[in-house]
Write a protein that holds these residues in place. Structure first.
Motif, PDB file in Angstrom:
ATOM      1  N   THR A  85       0.853  -1.179   0.000  1.00  0.00           N
ATOM      2  CA  THR A  85       0.000   0.000   0.000  1.00  0.00           C
ATOM      3  C   THR A  85       0.892   1.232   0.000  1.00  0.00           C
ATOM      4  OG1 THR A  85      -1.695  -1.190   1.199  1.00  0.00           O
ATOM      5  CG2 THR A  85      -1.796   1.198   1.288  1.00  0.00           C
ATOM      6  N   ARG A  86       0.658   2.111  -0.951  1.00  0.00           N
ATOM      7  CA  ARG A  86       1.496   3.296  -1.105  1.00  0.00           C
ATOM      8  C   ARG A  86       0.782   4.577  -0.691  1.00  0.00           C
ATOM      9  NH1 ARG A  86       5.881   1.273  -3.186  1.00  0.00           N
ATOM     10  NH2 ARG A  86       5.762  -0.558  -4.500  1.00  0.00           N
ATOM     11  N   HIS A  87      -0.422   4.429  -0.174  1.00  0.00           N
ATOM     12  CA  HIS A  87      -1.208   5.587   0.275  1.00  0.00           C
ATOM     13  C   HIS A  87      -1.396   5.469   1.781  1.00  0.00           C
ATOM     14  CE1 HIS A  87      -4.259   8.718   0.265  1.00  0.00           C
ATOM     15  NE2 HIS A  87      -4.998   7.926   1.011  1.00  0.00           N
ATOM     16  N   ALA A  88      -1.028   6.506   2.505  1.00  0.00           N
ATOM     17  CA  ALA A  88      -1.199   6.503   3.967  1.00  0.00           C
ATOM     18  C   ALA A  88      -2.658   6.793   4.293  1.00  0.00           C
ATOM     19  CB  ALA A  88      -0.292   7.542   4.605  1.00  0.00           C
ATOM     20  N   PHE A  89      -3.337   5.801   4.852  1.00  0.00           N
ATOM     21  CA  PHE A  89      -4.738   5.981   5.222  1.00  0.00           C
ATOM     22  C   PHE A  89      -4.880   6.608   6.601  1.00  0.00           C
ATOM     23  CE2 PHE A  89      -4.910   2.698   1.985  1.00  0.00           C
ATOM     24  CZ  PHE A  89      -5.932   3.180   1.178  1.00  0.00           C
ATOM     25  N   LEU A  90      -3.870   6.416   7.440  1.00  0.00           N
ATOM     26  CA  LEU A  90      -3.879   6.977   8.792  1.00  0.00           C
ATOM     27  C   LEU A  90      -2.595   7.766   9.007  1.00  0.00           C
ATOM     28  CD1 LEU A  90      -5.061   3.779  10.678  1.00  0.00           C
ATOM     29  CD2 LEU A  90      -6.448   5.769  10.093  1.00  0.00           C
ATOM     30  N   PRO A  91      -2.661   8.875   9.718  1.00  0.00           N
ATOM     31  CA  PRO A  91      -1.471   9.706   9.896  1.00  0.00           C
ATOM     32  C   PRO A  91      -0.330   9.005  10.631  1.00  0.00           C
ATOM     33  CG  PRO A  91      -3.406  10.707  10.943  1.00  0.00           C
ATOM     34  CD  PRO A  91      -3.847   9.436  10.334  1.00  0.00           C
ATOM     35  N   ASP A  92      -0.654   8.064  11.514  1.00  0.00           N
ATOM     36  CA  ASP A  92       0.409   7.410  12.277  1.00  0.00           C
ATOM     37  C   ASP A  92       0.897   6.099  11.642  1.00  0.00           C
ATOM     38  OD1 ASP A  92      -2.088   6.335  12.811  1.00  0.00           O
ATOM     39  OD2 ASP A  92      -1.606   5.793  14.874  1.00  0.00           O
ATOM     40  N   VAL A  93       0.434   5.783  10.430  1.00  0.00           N
ATOM     41  CA  VAL A  93       0.895   4.597   9.701  1.00  0.00           C
ATOM     42  C   VAL A  93       1.466   5.073   8.367  1.00  0.00           C
ATOM     43  CG1 VAL A  93       0.257   2.350   8.742  1.00  0.00           C
ATOM     44  CG2 VAL A  93      -0.912   3.206  10.787  1.00  0.00           C
ATOM     45  N   PRO A  94       2.779   5.294   8.333  1.00  0.00           N
ATOM     46  CA  PRO A  94       3.373   5.825   7.104  1.00  0.00           C
ATOM     47  C   PRO A  94       3.385   4.787   5.982  1.00  0.00           C
ATOM     48  CG  PRO A  94       5.073   5.338   8.717  1.00  0.00           C
ATOM     49  CD  PRO A  94       3.762   5.098   9.388  1.00  0.00           C
ATOM     50  N   ALA A  95       3.175   5.260   4.785  1.00  0.00           N
ATOM     51  CA  ALA A  95       3.242   4.411   3.598  1.00  0.00           C
ATOM     52  C   ALA A  95       4.624   4.582   2.985  1.00  0.00           C
ATOM     53  CB  ALA A  95       2.155   4.816   2.615  1.00  0.00           C
TER      54      ALA A  95
END
Length: 140
Positions: A68-78
């Protein structure tokens, strides 16, 4: 922002409670001994309503993965990888989970052996954890 927490329902409450204590477990039919995940009331092997939770080995093998290359949550970096793992207990137990290594890890391969880890969630609510997988290092 508070962490996203799992949605717990009647069938999955024990699953989440066990994960929070660092135990990977599955329901197991008391009649035919078939394992099942996700949790549900009825055995899809024999139709029995009798079952129990049993600890699992916490091992399996990679069936597939996605980066996954899109960060869906601010605290889970892509980017990050999410694995689909076939549990060692039974071929039809396929579990998703985060990958503990880098998304471009050359060891990511179909059939690679993995072991379960537990990522505790912080914040309000009942204790909870998410499943994460690590590749088992070869002893050779």
């Amino acid at each position: 922002m508070s962490p996203v927490r799992p949605v717990v329902d009647r069938d999955s409450a024990e699953w989440w409670a066990l994960l929070a204590t660092g135990v990977l477990a599955f329901q197991r039919c008391s009649r035919c001994l078939l394992w099942r995940w996700p949790a549900r009331a009825l055995c899809n092997g024999c139709g029995s309503l009798a079952w129990r939770w049993e600890p699992a080995s916490g091992t399996g093998e990679i069936v597939s993965w996605i980066v996954t290359r899109h960060a869906f949550l601010p605290d889970v970096p892509a980017p990050y990888a999410v694995l689909s793992v076939r549990a060692a207990e039974q071929p039809d137990l396929l579990l998703p989970g985060a990958y503990a290594g880098p998304p471009d890890d050359p060891r990511l391969a179909i059939g690679a052996p993995v072991t379960a880890e537990f990522v505790p969630l912080t914040g309000e609510g009942a204790p909870a954890a998410l499943l994460r997988w690590s590749i088992i290092q070869s002893s050779a």
